[in-house]
Scaffold this motif. Structure first.
Motif, mmCIF file in Angstrom:
data_model
loop_
_atom_site.group_PDB
_atom_site.id
_atom_site.type_symbol
_atom_site.label_atom_id
_atom_site.label_comp_id
_atom_site.label_asym_id
_atom_site.label_seq_id
_atom_site.Cartn_x
_atom_site.Cartn_y
_atom_site.Cartn_z
ATOM 1 N N PHE A 1 13.915 3.973 -8.464
ATOM 2 C CA PHE A 1 13.051 5.069 -8.918
ATOM 3 C C PHE A 1 11.894 4.558 -9.769
ATOM 4 C CE2 PHE A 1 17.130 7.217 -8.087
ATOM 5 C CZ PHE A 1 16.697 8.131 -7.136
ATOM 6 N N GLY A 2 12.063 3.389 -10.376
ATOM 7 C CA GLY A 2 10.961 2.796 -11.124
ATOM 8 C C GLY A 2 9.780 2.438 -10.254
ATOM 9 N N CYS A 3 10.024 2.206 -8.967
ATOM 10 C CA CYS A 3 8.941 1.878 -8.035
ATOM 11 C C CYS A 3 7.959 3.028 -7.861
ATOM 12 C CB CYS A 3 9.520 1.483 -6.673
ATOM 13 S SG CYS A 3 10.464 -0.050 -6.689
ATOM 14 N N ALA A 4 8.378 4.243 -8.208
ATOM 15 C CA ALA A 4 7.507 5.420 -8.088
ATOM 16 C C ALA A 4 6.838 5.772 -9.412
ATOM 17 C CB ALA A 4 8.309 6.616 -7.581
ATOM 18 N N ALA A 5 7.044 4.938 -10.445
ATOM 19 C CA ALA A 5 6.486 5.182 -11.785
ATOM 20 C C ALA A 5 7.091 6.408 -12.456
ATOM 21 C CB ALA A 5 4.961 5.292 -11.738
ATOM 22 N N PHE A 6 8.290 6.798 -12.044
ATOM 23 C CA PHE A 6 8.992 7.877 -12.743
ATOM 24 C C PHE A 6 9.492 7.356 -14.089
ATOM 25 C CE2 PHE A 6 10.556 9.650 -8.379
ATOM 26 C CZ PHE A 6 9.290 10.148 -8.130
ATOM 27 N N ASP A 7 9.633 8.274 -15.056
ATOM 28 C CA ASP A 7 10.331 7.924 -16.285
ATOM 29 C C ASP A 7 11.826 7.885 -15.990
ATOM 30 O OD1 ASP A 7 8.112 7.680 -17.880
ATOM 31 O OD2 ASP A 7 8.229 9.702 -18.717
ATOM 32 N N ILE A 8 12.521 6.906 -16.552
ATOM 33 C CA ILE A 8 13.955 6.737 -16.312
ATOM 34 C C ILE A 8 14.701 6.845 -17.636
ATOM 35 C CG2 ILE A 8 15.731 5.335 -15.215
ATOM 36 C CD1 ILE A 8 13.509 5.912 -13.284
ATOM 37 N N GLU A 9 15.752 7.654 -17.644
ATOM 38 C CA GLU A 9 16.624 7.768 -18.807
ATOM 39 C C GLU A 9 18.054 7.457 -18.370
ATOM 40 O OE1 GLU A 9 18.230 11.129 -22.042
ATOM 41 O OE2 GLU A 9 16.679 11.656 -20.577
ATOM 42 N N GLU A 10 18.752 6.646 -19.141
ATOM 43 C CA GLU A 10 20.146 6.320 -18.852
ATOM 44 C C GLU A 10 21.033 6.911 -19.944
ATOM 45 O OE1 GLU A 10 20.913 2.230 -17.234
ATOM 46 O OE2 GLU A 10 18.917 1.854 -18.061
ATOM 47 N N SER A 11 22.092 7.608 -19.529
ATOM 48 C CA SER A 11 22.990 8.235 -20.515
ATOM 49 C C SER A 11 24.317 8.565 -19.857
ATOM 50 C CB SER A 11 22.348 9.515 -21.068
ATOM 51 O OG SER A 11 23.217 10.162 -21.974
ATOM 52 N N HIS B 1 -0.385 13.212 -10.780
ATOM 53 C CA HIS B 1 0.421 14.377 -11.165
ATOM 54 C C HIS B 1 0.667 14.390 -12.675
ATOM 55 C CE1 HIS B 1 3.657 17.360 -11.161
ATOM 56 N NE2 HIS B 1 4.361 16.492 -11.878
ATOM 57 N N ALA B 2 0.988 13.224 -13.251
ATOM 58 C CA ALA B 2 1.274 13.135 -14.692
ATOM 59 C C ALA B 2 0.056 13.547 -15.515
ATOM 60 C CB ALA B 2 1.719 11.728 -15.045
ATOM 61 N N LYS B 3 -1.140 13.192 -15.056
ATOM 62 C CA LYS B 3 -2.353 13.571 -15.780
ATOM 63 C C LYS B 3 -2.564 15.083 -15.740
ATOM 64 C CE LYS B 3 -4.693 9.142 -15.140
ATOM 65 N NZ LYS B 3 -5.790 8.401 -14.481
ATOM 66 N N ARG B 4 -2.216 15.698 -14.624
ATOM 67 C CA ARG B 4 -2.361 17.160 -14.521
ATOM 68 C C ARG B 4 -1.272 17.882 -15.304
ATOM 69 N NH1 ARG B 4 -3.386 15.739 -8.990
ATOM 70 N NH2 ARG B 4 -1.206 16.213 -8.499
ATOM 71 N N ALA B 5 -0.049 17.370 -15.213
ATOM 72 C CA ALA B 5 1.094 18.056 -15.823
ATOM 73 C C ALA B 5 1.315 17.681 -17.285
ATOM 74 C CB ALA B 5 2.360 17.756 -15.019
ATOM 75 N N GLY C 1 6.876 19.119 -6.739
ATOM 76 C CA GLY C 1 5.661 19.936 -6.708
ATOM 77 C C GLY C 1 4.380 19.148 -6.915
ATOM 78 N N MET C 2 4.428 17.883 -6.598
ATOM 79 C CA MET C 2 3.205 17.073 -6.740
ATOM 80 C C MET C 2 2.216 17.399 -5.633
ATOM 81 S SD MET C 2 4.475 13.259 -7.769
ATOM 82 C CE MET C 2 5.645 12.971 -9.082
ATOM 83 N N GLY C 3 0.958 17.466 -5.964
ATOM 84 C CA GLY C 3 -0.059 17.661 -4.941
ATOM 85 C C GLY C 3 -0.342 16.363 -4.213
ATOM 86 N N GLU D 1 0.794 -1.234 0.000
ATOM 87 C CA GLU D 1 0.000 0.000 0.000
ATOM 88 C C GLU D 1 0.828 1.288 0.000
ATOM 89 O OE1 GLU D 1 -4.293 -1.120 1.933
ATOM 90 O OE2 GLU D 1 -2.578 -1.081 3.287
ATOM 91 N N PRO D 2 1.890 1.426 0.808
ATOM 92 C CA PRO D 2 2.661 2.679 0.752
ATOM 93 C C PRO D 2 3.250 2.962 -0.630
ATOM 94 C CG PRO D 2 3.197 1.462 2.741
ATOM 95 C CD PRO D 2 2.380 0.552 1.886
ATOM 96 N N PHE D 3 3.713 1.924 -1.309
ATOM 97 C CA PHE D 3 4.276 2.103 -2.649
ATOM 98 C C PHE D 3 3.179 2.341 -3.684
ATOM 99 C CE2 PHE D 3 7.739 0.142 -0.387
ATOM 100 C CZ PHE D 3 8.863 0.757 -0.916
ATOM 101 N N GLU D 4 2.028 1.721 -3.482
ATOM 102 C CA GLU D 4 0.909 1.963 -4.390
ATOM 103 C C GLU D 4 0.431 3.402 -4.297
ATOM 104 O OE1 GLU D 4 -0.830 -2.630 -4.384
ATOM 105 O OE2 GLU D 4 -1.911 -1.027 -3.344
ATOM 106 N N LYS D 5 0.453 3.977 -3.104
ATOM 107 C CA LYS D 5 0.066 5.381 -2.940
ATOM 108 C C LYS D 5 1.073 6.299 -3.630
ATOM 109 C CE LYS D 5 -2.471 4.750 1.383
ATOM 110 N NZ LYS D 5 -2.508 5.016 2.851
ATOM 111 N N ILE D 6 2.346 5.945 -3.569
ATOM 112 C CA ILE D 6 3.371 6.732 -4.261
ATOM 113 C C ILE D 6 3.140 6.695 -5.771
ATOM 114 C CG2 ILE D 6 5.829 6.795 -4.843
ATOM 115 C CD1 ILE D 6 6.393 5.936 -1.937
ATOM 116 N N ARG D 7 2.873 5.515 -6.299
ATOM 117 C CA ARG D 7 2.623 5.381 -7.736
ATOM 118 C C ARG D 7 1.357 6.132 -8.142
ATOM 119 N NH1 ARG D 7 5.542 1.226 -10.335
ATOM 120 N NH2 ARG D 7 3.956 1.180 -11.965
ATOM 121 N N LEU D 8 0.323 6.044 -7.327
ATOM 122 C CA LEU D 8 -0.926 6.737 -7.629
ATOM 123 C C LEU D 8 -0.719 8.243 -7.646
ATOM 124 C CD1 LEU D 8 -3.973 6.703 -8.121
ATOM 125 C CD2 LEU D 8 -4.299 6.589 -5.628
#
Length: 471
Positions: free
Chosen positions: A381-391, A349-353, A466-468, A337-344
């Motif tokens: 960082f993938g656990c939070a559903a962030f986009d990840i770029e490697e370079s 935020h992604a839908k708003r931004a 700046g996520m709500g 549940e704590p990780f699911e809330k982070i992903r949610l």
């Protein structure tokens, strides 16, 4: 030698060709291989119950104590539709509220004995015992769950025998088992199907009388097919006690039985299960176990695949919702549940931004270290559903966070190069303790490593981005 053996045939004699090796000799070889490393830290695993699991077991490790009670030869019943009886002893609800294996055993035994004592006021011990059913939940700690159910059978037989039943069969426990709720997740939902498969195996090998595989994110027919597969294809219904004789399982069973009996005695000293519950002692113990589990999950000392480690990077939003938990006096919870809330929160935020926060893993320097640390961060960082770029480049990046991935000796120079040239905050993958102050002076604002609390760090980043709050 058989009469028809060819002349000159030598039969294998295990006592001569394979003489027994004393434990001391095994231990000497292990110590030599360890080359001075701490035996306990390297080879002994301590379960959340505090039981020390050794690297190997021998017959001498199966100590005498409670008599082993084995399940009869009757196969388990498939109980996908059946609900537990209204007055069943619900160890499964203790499990969902946070109990460890010892607590499930000790508290359930106390509740069962209290029920038996009440029933024997109006009927015989044999008749009373026949009315009592126990419901246990099994989680994903495979051997521990097998041993837990075997210990429950032994403990109940020990308790009922104290009431002097006429028929020894009265000492046999009625053991209904279902798969756990607390370790399931809406993320990467088909991982739950894999979990219930190992859980069902634990239940059957542990000696359940009936089994319910609870679907969570997958269809009911798949839950039923798990049982069909282990019965019709694996043939686990053909053996009464498949784990019997395994030194490890027998030793683990005995350890759980001993500790469960000690807890039972403690509850009895408090006046029994009802009084211990009314005093809040049981709820307090359950809450402490729950908090310890949540901390282990947040710190990623315990892994829940697809949740706090090894996330499905292609899945941003879950395809299912969690089913409601069965109501209980002590609230049930799910580890995810704590990780699911982070992903949610990230998804909302992604839908708003119109975009997901992006993390750039800047890989420089030592090949082995940069790849290892980049892979660690990819999972983290993938656990939070962030986009990840490697370079290995950062010029012109639109990332919301830059994470330096390399070797400790290379970090200071890299930080001094990167921090002045990027707008995003810069983190370091690792915990170079002797360089912390210098790196912070160079502009590094955070560190991510194996000791990081993932829930706190990821939630803090969401605040920083700046996520709500959750809608």
């Amino acid at each position: 030698m058989p009469d028809d053996a060819p002349p000159g045939t030598e039969l294998l004699d295990l006592t001569k060709n394979f003489p027994p090796v004393p434990t001391a000799q095994w231990e000497a070889v292990i110590q030599k291989d360890l080359k001075g490393a701490d035996y306990e830290k390297r080879l002994v695993w301590r379960t959340e119950e505090g039981i020390a699991v050794r690297p190997y077991y021998r017959a001498d490790d199966v100590t005498a104590g409670f008599p082993v009670v084995r399940r009869g030869g009757k196969p388990w019943a498939t109980a996908q539709e059946a609900a537990p009886s209204a007055d069943a002893i619900r160890a499964d609800q203790l499990h969902e509220a946070g109990a460890n294996a010892i607590q499930e055993l000790g508290y359930a035994l106390s509740a069962g004995v209290e029920r038996l004592a009440e029933l024997t006021k109006t009927q015989s011990v044999d008749a009373a015992a026949a009315q009592i059913e126990f419901v246990f939940a099994v989680g994903s700690t495979y051997f521990m769950e097998i041993a837990k159910l075997r210990a429950a059978r032994t403990l109940w037989a020990q308790a009922v025998s104290a009431f002097a039943p006429k028929d020894p069969a009265a000492c046999r426990i009625k053991l209904a088992v279902r798969t756990s709720f607390r370790n399931k997740s809406v993320a990467d939902r088909y991982t739950n199907l894999l979990r219930v498969t190992t859980e069902a195996l634990s239940a059957v090998i542990g000696g359940c009388d009936s089994l319910t595989v609870q679907p969570f994110g997958f269809d009911e027919h798949l839950a039923l097919n798990v049982q069909r597969l282990i019965r019709e294809e694996s043939h686990l219904d053909a053996v009464a006690d498949p784990a019997g004789g395994s030194y490890f399982v027998e030793a683990l069973t005995a350890a759980l039985a001993r500790e469960g009996w000690k807890l039972f005695q403690q509850v009895e000293a408090q006046g029994g299960y009802a009084k211990a519950w009314a005093s809040g002692a049981i709820q307090k113990a359950l809450a402490e176990s729950r908090v310890a589990r949540e901390k282990a999950m947040a710190g990623r000392r315990k892994t829940l695949v697809g949740v706090n480690n090894f996330p499905n990077l292609m899945e941003k939003e879950p395809e299912v919702e969690a089913p409601a938990a069965e109501p209980f006096t002590a609230p049930a919870f799910r580890l995810a549940e704590p990780f699911e809330k982070i992903r949610l929160r990230t998804n909302q935020h992604a839908k708003r931004a119109g975009r997901y926060p992006k993390v750039l893993l800047l890989k420089r320097g030592d090949l082995k270290m940069r790849m290892a640390r980049a892979n660690f961060c990819l999972n983290f960082f993938g656990c939070a559903a962030f986009d990840i770029e490697e370079s290995d480049e950062y010029a012109g990046t639109d990332a919301d966070l830059v994470v330096l991935c390399g070797a400790d000796p290379e970090y200071l120079a890299l930080a001094q190069e990167v921090c002045p040239k990027v707008k995003a905050p810069v983190f370091v993958a690792g915990n170079p303790k002797d360089q912390i102050d210098a790196l912070q002076q160079a502009g590094v604002s955070g560190f991510v490593h194996v000791q990081s609390n993932a829930v706190e760090l990821l939630s803090g980043l969401q605040d920083r981005f700046g996520m709500g709050g959750l809608a």
